[in-house]
Design an enzyme around this catalytic site. Sequence first.
Site, short mmCIF file in Angstrom:
data_model
loop_
_atom_site.label_atom_id
_atom_site.label_comp_id
_atom_site.label_asym_id
_atom_site.label_seq_id
_atom_site.Cartn_x
_atom_site.Cartn_y
_atom_site.Cartn_z
N SER B 18 16.57 76.70 114.86
CA SER B 18 17.42 75.74 114.15
C SER B 18 16.59 74.90 113.19
O SER B 18 16.93 74.75 112.01
CB SER B 18 18.13 74.81 115.15
OG SER B 18 18.97 75.53 116.02
N ARG B 41 16.29 66.07 112.38
CA ARG B 41 17.09 65.97 113.60
C ARG B 41 18.50 65.46 113.31
O ARG B 41 19.47 65.84 113.99
CB ARG B 41 16.38 65.09 114.63
CG ARG B 41 16.74 65.39 116.07
CD ARG B 41 15.79 64.76 117.07
NE ARG B 41 14.74 65.66 117.49
CZ ARG B 41 14.82 66.45 118.56
NH1 ARG B 41 15.89 66.44 119.33
NH2 ARG B 41 13.83 67.25 118.89
N HIS B 44 20.29 68.46 112.17
CA HIS B 44 20.55 69.30 113.34
C HIS B 44 21.81 68.85 114.07
O HIS B 44 22.57 69.67 114.59
CB HIS B 44 19.33 69.24 114.27
CG HIS B 44 19.44 70.07 115.50
ND1 HIS B 44 19.59 69.52 116.76
CD2 HIS B 44 19.45 71.41 115.67
CE1 HIS B 44 19.67 70.50 117.63
NE2 HIS B 44 19.59 71.65 117.01
#
Lengths: 210, 210
Positions: B18, B41, B44
């Site tokens: 990812s 993040r 994500h």
Amino acid sequence: MSTTFDYVREGAEIYRRSFSMIRAEADLARFSGAEERLVVRMIHACGMTDLPRDVELSPDFAEIAVKALRDGAPILCDSKMVANGITRARLPAGNKVICTLDDPRVPALARDLNNTRSAAAMEFWRDRLAGSIVVFGNAPTALFRLLEMVHEGAPRPAAVIGIPVGFVGAIESKQTLARQRDLPFVVVHGRRGGSAMAAAAVNALASADE
Amino acid sequence: MSTTFDYVREGAEIYRRSFSMIRAEADLARFSGAEERLVVRMIHACGMTDLPRDVELSPDFAEIAVKALRDGAPILCDSKMVANGITRARLPAGNKVICTLDDPRVPALARDLNNTRSAAAMEFWRDRLAGSIVVFGNAPTALFRLLEMVHEGAPRPAAVIGIPVGFVGAIESKQTLARQRDLPFVVVHGRRGGSAMAAAAVNALASADE
């Protein structure tokens, strides 16, 4: 020094204006009453009025999910964030909201199954699956595992909210769900999704109140 | 009948792939080390690699927030979803994660203040504000109220994660935060944001591990 900013401070008015903006901007023509309220609330959770283009529902999904909740179906969630986002006061039958991710048996089971903890946690859904509402906002592996369990003969949930977010497996797990027969579903195709949107879907189905 | 789907089942590998996809697609050139991990993040958490165009940070934000967390700063959250999304094992100093929304005094105080319950809940942050990390993923009214309290002389947090989502007040509250002096911040301009993204920001600042 005192500073007061100019902003709307009344919760009900914030909701009213938000939903009005969503309905003015989003293309909701293809959705029926309960479906429309569902998609509006999912848009509200993410701030993106182009969401409808990625939403796919089975024709029976909204009606079946609303009825199941009224009949007391438990709500099985793939993450604690989903479980926490569900507004208990909206639930029509004191429905149980369950997340099994913290079950102490999950880490060992994940090793045994060679799968993620989120997928392993599905094992502890088995005795509550029949007629349940299952909700995925986080883990594609959990959605895949649920579909495997149903293929293997596990009890069938009443309806599946399949909205995991992300880059690895999210698109594929949602495509796989949308190809199932006899499993009422809503998905948001593509990478978008997440716990807030998934909880919002439950909140919309739980009550027609806005 | 048994069916096995083809998907990646190993948590660490899912993260690795990812983050690799995010770094291949997203324009992260203007972010330094800790900032870059933060933005990766946040992407994500939402599945959208165009997020960086809406991210604004004060130049000191990442460094100050990382240090505050290491020094044990409490993490004050505007919603339980944010609090639940913070991975306790990543926190460097057993930092307390606090959400005061369920304080039984909140509903009456909201009526007294003519503001939302989320904004009223800020009152119970006062004695923990000094040097804290404050996190908004849900309520623009709460972010506005925090800024009012700081202007009125309340103790200053170390850093503000201002990522409320939505249609009424979200854009304006984030613009207002970004105009403050001497209050290190990160915001996602526009309507996007939310509890998952806000929790992801904390998780990124808490540990450099990916």
